[in-house]
Design a protein around this motif. Structure first.
Motif, short mmCIF file in Angstrom:
data_model
loop_
_atom_site.label_atom_id
_atom_site.label_comp_id
_atom_site.label_asym_id
_atom_site.label_seq_id
_atom_site.Cartn_x
_atom_site.Cartn_y
_atom_site.Cartn_z
N UNK A 1 0.83 -1.21 0.00
CA UNK A 1 0.00 0.00 0.00
C UNK A 1 0.86 1.26 0.00
N UNK A 2 1.99 1.21 0.66
CA UNK A 2 2.81 2.41 0.79
C UNK A 2 3.52 2.82 -0.51
N UNK A 3 3.27 2.10 -1.60
CA UNK A 3 3.82 2.53 -2.89
C UNK A 3 2.96 3.64 -3.50
N UNK A 4 1.80 3.91 -2.89
CA UNK A 4 0.95 5.02 -3.32
C UNK A 4 0.73 5.94 -2.11
N UNK B 1 6.28 1.54 9.87
CA UNK B 1 7.18 2.69 10.00
C UNK B 1 6.79 3.77 9.00
N UNK B 2 7.18 4.99 9.30
CA UNK B 2 6.94 6.10 8.37
C UNK B 2 7.77 5.90 7.10
N UNK B 3 9.00 5.43 7.28
CA UNK B 3 9.91 5.29 6.14
C UNK B 3 9.46 4.20 5.16
N UNK B 4 9.04 3.05 5.68
CA UNK B 4 8.73 1.92 4.80
C UNK B 4 7.25 1.56 4.75
N UNK B 5 6.42 2.26 5.51
CA UNK B 5 4.98 2.03 5.45
C UNK B 5 4.59 0.64 5.88
N UNK B 6 3.85 -0.08 5.02
CA UNK B 6 3.37 -1.41 5.37
C UNK B 6 4.30 -2.53 4.93
N UNK B 7 5.46 -2.20 4.40
CA UNK B 7 6.44 -3.23 4.04
C UNK B 7 6.90 -3.91 5.32
N UNK B 8 6.86 -5.25 5.32
CA UNK B 8 7.19 -5.98 6.54
C UNK B 8 7.27 -7.47 6.25
N UNK B 9 7.79 -8.20 7.25
CA UNK B 9 7.72 -9.66 7.25
C UNK B 9 6.61 -10.02 8.23
#
Length: 178
Positions: A122-125, A151-159
């Motif tokens: 989602x954080x790519x938009x 995180x603010x920096x990476x948004x919803x990117x996660x494991x």
């Protein structure tokens, strides 16, 4: 005498099955993860033998005549979730920045293991663009922002991968994946 079905031990606790969710807020290094996955003990039998699995978990296992040390993944029966990969090359020819923006779906059950593209994070938009997808369900939009954005920096990117199995050692699996 014979036990009726209701008297047999069938609960996950009685079978020694447990689960946990591995979470991390930094991407996997593709080369390191692939090297780790090559050591993952893959079952060769068609049926599940919990006693044999417990024995392998406690004392290691044998593949083609070579004794292997116990792997933290030996007891894993199923794992699934979302994962995030760091690019191996950020710029120039043959860059793979797309890895950073692509949510990957991790799916493992028994002998079958796969990692496939699940779409974009989602954080790519922008959050305004994202909100347009949830005009009919703003509660879900707010839940995603609250629970999935790490995180603010990476948004919803996660494991975020759930592991289900027998004799799981959450600490050892987490160390291996980190």
């Amino acid at each position: 005498g014979d036990k009726t079905l209701s008297q047999k031990k069938t609960s996950t606790t009685d079978l020694g099955i447990s689960s946990f969710v591995y979470r991390a807020s930094r991407p996997f290094n593709m080369r390191k993860l692939m090297a780790l996955l090559k050591t993952w003990p893959v079952p060769i039998k068609e049926e599940l033998d919990l006693d044999l699995l417990k024995e392998a978990w406690e004392g290691g296992y044998e593949i083609e005549g070579q004794n292997e040390e116990a792997s933290p993944f030996t007891g894993v029966l199923r794992s699934k979730g979302f994962c995030w990969f760091a690019p191996t090359k950020w710029s120039g020819p043959n860059n793979d920045v797309y890895r950073h923006d692509t949510a990957m779906y991790w799916s493992h059950a028994g002998k079958h293991f796969g990692i496939s593209a699940a779409g974009k994070w989602w954080s790519t938009i922008s959050k305004d663009q994202m909100a347009q997808f949830f005009l009919n369900d703003m509660k879900e939009y707010e839940r995603i922002l609250r629970e999935d954005f790490v995180s603010e920096e990476f948004g919803d990117r996660r494991q975020e991968i759930v592991f289900i199995g027998v004799g799981l050692n959450e600490d050892d699996i987490t160390v291996a994946l980190n």
